[in-house]
Design a protein around this motif. Structure first.
Motif, PDB file in Angstrom:
ATOM      1  N   PHE A  92      -5.266  27.569 -56.724  1.00  0.00           N
ATOM      2  CA  PHE A  92      -5.516  27.320 -55.303  1.00  0.00           C
ATOM      3  C   PHE A  92      -4.349  26.631 -54.619  1.00  0.00           C
ATOM      4  N   VAL A  93      -3.269  26.409 -55.359  1.00  0.00           N
ATOM      5  CA  VAL A  93      -2.000  26.101 -54.716  1.00  0.00           C
ATOM      6  C   VAL A  93      -1.434  27.354 -54.071  1.00  0.00           C
ATOM      7  N   ALA A  94      -1.833  28.535 -54.594  1.00  0.00           N
ATOM      8  CA  ALA A  94      -1.213  29.796 -54.179  1.00  0.00           C
ATOM      9  C   ALA A  94      -2.166  30.785 -53.512  1.00  0.00           C
ATOM     10  N   VAL A  95      -3.434  30.828 -53.934  1.00  0.00           N
ATOM     11  CA  VAL A  95      -4.359  31.862 -53.439  1.00  0.00           C
ATOM     12  C   VAL A  95      -4.478  31.870 -51.915  1.00  0.00           C
ATOM     13  N   PRO A  96      -4.625  30.706 -51.239  1.00  0.00           N
ATOM     14  CA  PRO A  96      -4.744  30.772 -49.770  1.00  0.00           C
ATOM     15  C   PRO A  96      -3.568  31.478 -49.100  1.00  0.00           C
ATOM     16  N   PHE A  97      -2.366  31.290 -49.625  1.00  0.00           N
ATOM     17  CA  PHE A  97      -1.197  31.953 -49.035  1.00  0.00           C
ATOM     18  C   PHE A  97      -1.215  33.452 -49.302  1.00  0.00           C
ATOM     19  N   ARG A  98      -1.753  33.845 -50.447  1.00  0.00           N
ATOM     20  CA  ARG A  98      -1.875  35.275 -50.735  1.00  0.00           C
ATOM     21  C   ARG A  98      -2.842  35.947 -49.762  1.00  0.00           C
ATOM     22  N   LEU A  99      -3.909  35.249 -49.418  1.00  0.00           N
ATOM     23  CA  LEU A  99      -4.851  35.814 -48.450  1.00  0.00           C
ATOM     24  C   LEU A  99      -4.203  35.950 -47.077  1.00  0.00           C
ATOM     25  N   VAL A 100      -3.396  34.957 -46.704  1.00  0.00           N
ATOM     26  CA  VAL A 100      -2.684  35.046 -45.425  1.00  0.00           C
ATOM     27  C   VAL A 100      -1.719  36.225 -45.448  1.00  0.00           C
ATOM     28  N   ASP A 101      -0.997  36.386 -46.553  1.00  0.00           N
ATOM     29  CA  ASP A 101      -0.066  37.516 -46.677  1.00  0.00           C
ATOM     30  C   ASP A 101      -0.793  38.856 -46.616  1.00  0.00           C
ATOM     31  N   ALA A 102      -2.073  38.852 -47.024  1.00  0.00           N
ATOM     32  CA  ALA A 102      -2.860  40.086 -46.971  1.00  0.00           C
ATOM     33  C   ALA A 102      -3.395  40.372 -45.573  1.00  0.00           C
ATOM     34  N   GLY A 103      -3.055  39.513 -44.616  1.00  0.00           N
ATOM     35  CA  GLY A 103      -3.467  39.745 -43.233  1.00  0.00           C
ATOM     36  C   GLY A 103      -4.764  39.079 -42.847  1.00  0.00           C
ATOM     37  N   ILE A 104      -5.274  38.165 -43.669  1.00  0.00           N
ATOM     38  CA  ILE A 104      -6.530  37.477 -43.373  1.00  0.00           C
ATOM     39  C   ILE A 104      -6.197  36.099 -42.817  1.00  0.00           C
ATOM     40  N   SER A 105      -6.621  35.833 -41.604  1.00  0.00           N
ATOM     41  CA  SER A 105      -6.330  34.543 -40.980  1.00  0.00           C
ATOM     42  C   SER A 105      -7.094  33.443 -41.707  1.00  0.00           C
ATOM     43  N   ALA A 106      -6.588  32.219 -41.622  1.00  0.00           N
ATOM     44  CA  ALA A 106      -7.220  31.081 -42.305  1.00  0.00           C
ATOM     45  C   ALA A 106      -8.672  30.906 -41.884  1.00  0.00           C
ATOM     46  N   ALA A 107      -8.978  31.213 -40.623  1.00  0.00           N
ATOM     47  CA  ALA A 107     -10.349  31.056 -40.135  1.00  0.00           C
ATOM     48  C   ALA A 107     -11.321  32.000 -40.822  1.00  0.00           C
ATOM     49  N   HIS A 108     -10.815  33.114 -41.364  1.00  0.00           N
ATOM     50  CA  HIS A 108     -11.687  34.109 -41.996  1.00  0.00           C
ATOM     51  C   HIS A 108     -11.622  34.080 -43.519  1.00  0.00           C
ATOM     52  N   HIS A 109     -10.960  33.097 -44.079  1.00  0.00           N
ATOM     53  CA  HIS A 109     -10.918  33.009 -45.542  1.00  0.00           C
ATOM     54  C   HIS A 109     -12.307  32.811 -46.135  1.00  0.00           C
ATOM     55  N   GLY A 110     -13.162  32.086 -45.413  1.00  0.00           N
ATOM     56  CA  GLY A 110     -14.522  31.866 -45.904  1.00  0.00           C
ATOM     57  C   GLY A 110     -15.272  33.168 -46.119  1.00  0.00           C
ATOM     58  N   LEU A 111     -15.084  34.132 -45.215  1.00  0.00           N
ATOM     59  CA  LEU A 111     -15.744  35.429 -45.363  1.00  0.00           C
ATOM     60  C   LEU A 111     -15.215  36.165 -46.592  1.00  0.00           C
ATOM     61  N   ALA A 112     -13.905  36.054 -46.821  1.00  0.00           N
ATOM     62  CA  ALA A 112     -13.329  36.693 -48.007  1.00  0.00           C
ATOM     63  C   ALA A 112     -13.901  36.088 -49.274  1.00  0.00           C
ATOM     64  N   TYR A 113     -13.974  34.751 -49.317  1.00  0.00           N
ATOM     65  CA  TYR A 113     -14.536  34.092 -50.500  1.00  0.00           C
ATOM     66  C   TYR A 113     -16.024  34.413 -50.652  1.00  0.00           C
ATOM     67  N   LEU A 114     -16.736  34.526 -49.525  1.00  0.00           N
ATOM     68  CA  LEU A 114     -18.165  34.864 -49.594  1.00  0.00           C
ATOM     69  C   LEU A 114     -18.365  36.212 -50.253  1.00  0.00           C
ATOM     70  N   ALA A 115     -17.566  37.195 -49.850  1.00  0.00           N
ATOM     71  CA  ALA A 115     -17.692  38.531 -50.438  1.00  0.00           C
ATOM     72  C   ALA A 115     -17.317  38.506 -51.918  1.00  0.00           C
ATOM     73  N   ILE A 116     -16.219  37.847 -52.259  1.00  0.00           N
ATOM     74  CA  ILE A 116     -15.760  37.820 -53.653  1.00  0.00           C
ATOM     75  C   ILE A 116     -16.753  37.074 -54.534  1.00  0.00           C
ATOM     76  N   MET A 117     -17.197  35.895 -54.083  1.00  0.00           N
ATOM     77  CA  MET A 117     -18.119  35.094 -54.886  1.00  0.00           C
ATOM     78  C   MET A 117     -19.476  35.783 -55.026  1.00  0.00           C
ATOM     79  N   GLY A 118     -19.941  36.401 -53.937  1.00  0.00           N
ATOM     80  CA  GLY A 118     -21.231  37.088 -53.995  1.00  0.00           C
ATOM     81  C   GLY A 118     -21.213  38.244 -54.981  1.00  0.00           C
ATOM     82  N   LEU A 119     -20.180  39.073 -54.915  1.00  0.00           N
ATOM     83  CA  LEU A 119     -20.079  40.208 -55.836  1.00  0.00           C
ATOM     84  C   LEU A 119     -19.886  39.745 -57.280  1.00  0.00           C
TER      85      LEU A 119
END
Length: 459
Positions: A234-261
């Protein structure tokens, strides 16, 4: 000997609900920072990848150093007092972190948060509040609350940080902690007794026996490595999500989908592990999945959909191990030594979190984000090799039997009779607690014979 109803008493319901909520809110506060600190700490004066990693993991160092002393302290001055002191320290740490404008102040706040190391005291209070017949279910409720808190933190943390900034995460944590103090004193009933519980607390006489068990050491290594890689990535994952085009405000939705699945994917594997006694194989498979996912995250093929595939694989393995490792520990710990084994296990977990954050930050500082993932993959590969040939634990479960007031001679006779019951693999009788701790194989257990020993004859 006596046997009582396993239905929950009103006081037990209040204790379980209150303490589970208290534990969950505390873990929520700790974990909400995990997906956001690396992104938002750049605004703090003196911030570097190494120091951000230290800020992420330093709570684990103070937790590891103080959790056993706090538990022993609660035996002397009272559970609620120690828990209240720990919660006040946690709240103060949250306030220091909320007000921090330098990375040094952030590290100090996180260290102060970890110094409120009341996990052992909470478990001991829960043991004081519950009878032996319902204690296993009560402890399982605490474990479930931790899992729920982790999932919620991954979703709420990014949303709250986007709305109120990093200080907002810590202010919410401070408020939740103050609410927890009210719950502790107003909702959780006073403990009817304060005694040592060998299925929950540390027993110094059992320490050497537990420390010299290679199978338990492998589990300690596993929880150390698991939380090492969690904190490091988690030193690196948030930056990878930003590089993937996901804004910081929407990281929660990404984690929700990943954790749920990942939660849905782990359920059938967990059932196979427990019902078909394949728990070691499932653990080795999970470590292998974590190793592959970390290697994938460190390679160029980690963009777009691949990023989510690797994170899904990682969290499926992570969630499986979080559920199965404590189960393995319970099966392998000697009778009456489960609390001691769990204390060492938890200390290993917190040390892993501290070193993972620190070394993850160091790798990011020296070699960039890919170095974090590849370094963790190397550790996971060593971990996989250490667990590869571990034999499956026997299908044993812990039982605690309450005893009547009987003399020492009768206790010795009872010990022999309990050991002779088919399916009873290990016994410890503790006269001063009026308890017998058993390890039983439920598939072979002669329940009728055991019931005759623990149920007084009718007159």
């Amino acid at each position: 000997m006596r046997k009582v109803s396993a239905l929950l008493l009103t006081s037990e319901r209040r204790a379980i609900s209150g303490l589970a909520g208290l534990y969950a809110s505390r873990m929520l506060g700790l974990f909400m920072v995990l997906p956001v600190l690396a992104l938002y700490a750049d605004t703090l004066a003196g911030s570097t990848p190494l120091l951000i990693g230290v800020a992420l993991g330093v709570y684990g160092l103070t937790q590891a150093l103080l959790q056993i002393p706090f538990g022993l302290w609660s035996d002397r001055i009272g559970r609620k007092r120690v828990i209240a002191i720990g919660l006040v320290l946690f709240a103060l740490g949250s306030i220091v972190a909320a007000l921090a404008d330098t990375i040094g102040a952030m590290i100090a706040g996180r260290a102060l948060q970890g110094s409120g190391a009341v996990a052992a005291a909470i478990m001991a209070l829960l043991a004081d509040q519950t009878r032996e017949q319902v204690r296993t279910a009560a402890m399982a409720t605490i474990g479930l609350s931790i899992g729920v808190a982790f999932g919620l933190a991954m979703v709420i943390g990014p949303w709250l940080a986007a709305w109120a900034g990093l200080p907002g995460v810590f202010w919410l944590t401070a408020v939740l902690t103050l609410v927890s103090l009210v719950v502790l004193w107003r909702w959780v009933p006073p403990a009817p007794r304060r005694v040592q519980h060998r299925d929950v607390g540390m027993d110094r006489q059992q320490l050497r026996n537990v420390l010299t068990r290679p199978d338990l050491w492998r589990l300690d290594l596993s929880i150390f490595a698991l939380h090492f890689v969690l904190m490091a990535i988690f030193v690196a994952v948030p930056f990878r999500l930003v590089d993937a085009g996901i804004s910081a405000a929407h990281h929660g939705l990404a984690y929700l989908a990943i954790m749920g699945l990942s939660f849905v994917a782990m359920l059938p594997l967990m059932i196979v592990a427990e019902k078909r006694q394949r728990i070691t194989r499932v653990c080795v498979l999970s470590i292998g999945a974590i190793t592959v996912s970390l290697a994938g995250l460190g390679l160029p093929v980690s963009d777009g959909y691949w990023l989510f595939a690797w994170l899904f694989m990682f969290f499926t393995g992570f969630n499986l191990l979080e559920a199965t490792l404590p189960s393995m520990l319970s099966k392998l710990a000697p009778a009456g030594a489960k609390g001691t084994a769990m204390g060492i296990y938890s200390t290993s977990q917190f040390l892993g979190a501290f070193l993972g954050g620190t070394l993850g930050g160091m790798l990011a500082s020296v070699g960039g984000l890919n170095a974090v993932f590849l370094g963790c993959a190397l550790l996971a590969l060593v971990w996989w090799g250490a667990m590869l040939n571990m034999p499956s634990p026997p299908p044993l479960a812990s039982e605690v039997v309450a005893l009547d007031d009987t003399g020492a001679d009768t206790m010795e006779v009872l010990l022999e009779h309990l050991a002779d019951v088919a399916g009873v693999e290990d016994v410890m009788v503790v006269p001063e607690e009026r308890l017998a701790y058993l390890k039983v194989n439920r598939q072979q257990l002669d329940e009728a014979a055991l019931a005759r020993l623990v149920t007084p004859p009718r007159t």
